[in-house]
Motif scaffolding. Structure first.
Motif, mmCIF file in Angstrom:
data_model
loop_
_atom_site.group_PDB
_atom_site.id
_atom_site.type_symbol
_atom_site.label_atom_id
_atom_site.label_comp_id
_atom_site.label_asym_id
_atom_site.label_seq_id
_atom_site.Cartn_x
_atom_site.Cartn_y
_atom_site.Cartn_z
ATOM 1 N N GLU A 166 0.750 9.579 0.287
ATOM 2 C CA GLU A 166 0.203 9.470 -1.065
ATOM 3 C C GLU A 166 1.226 8.795 -1.962
ATOM 4 N N PRO A 167 0.760 8.092 -2.998
ATOM 5 C CA PRO A 167 1.682 7.365 -3.865
ATOM 6 C C PRO A 167 2.510 8.306 -4.735
ATOM 7 N N VAL A 168 3.763 7.903 -4.971
ATOM 8 C CA VAL A 168 4.680 8.657 -5.835
ATOM 9 C C VAL A 168 4.968 7.879 -7.112
ATOM 10 N N SER A 169 5.240 6.583 -6.961
ATOM 11 C CA SER A 169 5.532 5.749 -8.128
ATOM 12 C C SER A 169 5.110 4.298 -7.839
ATOM 13 N N PRO A 170 4.131 3.804 -8.617
ATOM 14 C CA PRO A 170 3.272 4.497 -9.570
ATOM 15 C C PRO A 170 2.397 5.528 -8.850
ATOM 16 N N VAL A 171 2.055 6.615 -9.548
ATOM 17 C CA VAL A 171 1.320 7.701 -8.904
ATOM 18 C C VAL A 171 -0.164 7.392 -8.765
ATOM 19 N N ASP A 172 -0.692 6.516 -9.605
ATOM 20 C CA ASP A 172 -2.101 6.126 -9.523
ATOM 21 C C ASP A 172 -2.307 5.204 -8.316
ATOM 22 N N TYR A 173 -3.300 5.513 -7.493
ATOM 23 C CA TYR A 173 -3.533 4.742 -6.275
ATOM 24 C C TYR A 173 -3.740 3.259 -6.564
ATOM 25 N N ALA A 174 -4.665 2.946 -7.461
ATOM 26 C CA ALA A 174 -5.003 1.550 -7.720
ATOM 27 C C ALA A 174 -3.810 0.787 -8.280
ATOM 28 N N VAL A 175 -3.073 1.417 -9.184
ATOM 29 C CA VAL A 175 -1.899 0.767 -9.775
ATOM 30 C C VAL A 175 -0.822 0.561 -8.712
ATOM 31 N N ASN A 176 -0.650 1.551 -7.836
ATOM 32 C CA ASN A 176 0.346 1.431 -6.780
ATOM 33 C C ASN A 176 0.016 0.278 -5.832
ATOM 34 N N PHE A 177 -1.235 0.190 -5.421
ATOM 35 C CA PHE A 177 -1.623 -0.885 -4.506
ATOM 36 C C PHE A 177 -1.448 -2.255 -5.149
ATOM 37 N N ALA A 178 -1.561 -2.322 -6.470
ATOM 38 C CA ALA A 178 -1.410 -3.597 -7.180
ATOM 39 C C ALA A 178 0.047 -3.908 -7.517
ATOM 40 N N SER A 179 0.959 -3.002 -7.180
ATOM 41 C CA SER A 179 2.372 -3.190 -7.514
ATOM 42 C C SER A 179 2.950 -4.413 -6.813
ATOM 43 N N THR A 180 3.868 -5.072 -7.503
ATOM 44 C CA THR A 180 4.657 -6.142 -6.894
ATOM 45 C C THR A 180 6.127 -5.742 -6.945
ATOM 46 N N ARG A 181 6.857 -6.239 -5.985
ATOM 47 C CA ARG A 181 8.310 -6.006 -5.874
ATOM 48 C C ARG A 181 8.683 -4.647 -5.290
ATOM 49 N N GLU A 182 8.109 -3.536 -5.802
ATOM 50 C CA GLU A 182 8.475 -2.235 -5.237
ATOM 51 C C GLU A 182 7.478 -1.158 -5.625
ATOM 52 N N CYS A 183 7.482 -0.094 -4.823
ATOM 53 C CA CYS A 183 6.721 1.114 -5.105
ATOM 54 C C CYS A 183 7.250 2.214 -4.184
#
Length: 406
Positions: free
Chosen positions: A92-109
């Motif tokens: 499960e995502p930790v940072s960003p904690v929101d699934y959709a925002v995490n999947f859209a992350s660039t550079r790191e998560c």
């Protein structure tokens, strides 16, 4: 049944012999050609084909299914040149904690992960080259913390045009259930997804839905039966066996749920029988009732506690009252979707408030999913499972299905 009585349930009472050859390793070539066991409201059991399920549903039904999509959650890294193989399983995502925002992350998560061969990766950074489309990136993984038996892993990569969704799509693989005792195959990328999945986040499929085809769904609609969606992201805990003698010592995993305000309002006022596709939809729908009760008491903090349904201070609202509490709260806050987590355990003694019928597969012995089925059929699960075993039904994720009616 009181909380203490439910907690005293012995898991050994939910064991049955499951021959290895009855575990379906692969699905049938045609999804809807599997067998379907139907248990009607009188307890009568009969055998059908899943392709005919539209005609078997009550005419006053509303069908609700889980639109979650399984992600390529399993990644493998080599430590150094030709070193130890390290497997990282995203939970499960930790940072960003929101699934959709995490999947859209660039550079790191960052993600909470299980780490295989963990002893060989005590420190340092794992690195590998990954090709995403026509772009080659360097992907790194670093452990930054621990939570129980899981690790927080920070992933980073060196291209702003690549999202984490792109990364796991390129380097990860579908995490099929461990009881299949085989490696993931290319066909699982399609076979282990429902035809209506479109919200990324699960690490296991809501397998009751695997039998549906677009044609079967069309036949459901042609009968005038509404079809609705919700989201529960299935966690790895769905495969976690009950290891304690009594279920009171078993800790349920937390799972993310999201349900649109309009669906909650519709369920509050409908006279239709709610038929849930799969145990994940059951847990989400029943969690809605308890979320409404928690809101009524001013105790909603974002998660349904495991034993709340059985607690003595539960207000026991009607289903409509509880669901309207949620709708009112969402309207006050200007929100269109309820988002939260649930740890609810549904076991014999549970009183169903929303769900009036279940479509589900055949589950592992001594599992919380079998407890849920037993709760719904008044403890008469053995008759169904004996029937299925005697008639060569296929079991577990890629196996056959059942329709349980009130």
């Amino acid at each position: 049944m009181s909380q203490l009585s439910v907690q005293d349930i012995k898991i050994e009472d939910y064991n049955y012999p499951l021959p290895d050859e009855r575990i379906a390793r692969h699905p049938l070539a045609e999804r809807d050609k599997c067998k379907l066991l139907v248990r009607d409201s009188h307890g009568n059991i009969s055998e059908h084909l899943f392709a005919d399920i539209a005609a078997l549903l009550p005419s006053d039904s509303i069908l609700v299914y889980n639109n979650t999509r399984v992600i390529n959650a399993r990644m493998r890294f080599r430590k150094g040149d030709g070193g130890a193989l390290i497997e990282i399983f995203c939970l499960e995502p930790v940072s960003p904690v929101d699934y959709a925002v995490n999947f859209a992350s660039t550079r790191e998560c960052s993600w909470l992960c299980f780490v295989g061969n963990s002893k060989r990766w005590k420190q340092g950074v794992l690195t590998q080259k990954v090709t995403v489309g026509e772009i080659e990136i360097t992907l790194t993984a670093e452990r930054t913390g621990r939570e129980g038996n899981a690790s927080v892993v920070r992933f980073s990569w060196d291209d702003d045009n690549v999202t984490f969704s792109d990364v796991i799509g390129a380097v990860g693989e579908i995490p099929i259930p461990p009881y299949l005792n085989r490696s993931t195959e290319e066909s699982d990328s399609t076979d282990y997804q429902t035809v209506y999945s479109h919200i990324d986040g699960s690490v296991a499929a809501p397998t009751a839905g695997l039998h549906f085809t677009p044609e079967v769904l069309d036949r459901v609609s042609q009968r005038g039966i509404p079809r609705r969606e919700l989201t529960l992201h299935v966690g790895a805990g769905t495969f976690q066996p009950v290891k304690s003698d009594s279920i009171g010592e078993h800790e349920m995993h937390s799972e993310f749920i999201a349900v649109e305000r309009n669906l909650i309002a519709e369920l509050a006022d409908t006279s239709r029988q709610v038929i849930a596709v799969g145990t994940t939809s059951v847990r989400t729908l029943e969690s809605l009732y308890h979320i409404g009760c928690l809101m009524y008491q001013g105790k909603w903090t974002g998660e349904v506690p495991q034993w709340y349904p059985y607690s003595e201070d539960h207000p026991r609202l009607s289903a409509a009252e509880a669901l309207h509490c949620i709708v009112d709260a969402l309207d006050r806050d200007g929100l269109s979707t309820l988002v939260g987590d649930t740890r609810i355990i549904i076991a014999p003694g549970y009183e169903f408030k929303i769900v009036k019928g279940i479509i589900t597969n055949f589950h592992q012995p001594q599992s919380t999913l079998l407890l849920l089925v037993s709760a719904f059929v008044g403890g008469n699960w053995r008759d169904m499972y004996d029937f299925a075993l005697e008639r060569d039904f296929r079991f577990l994720s890629y196996g056959d299905a059942s329709l349980l009616l009130p």
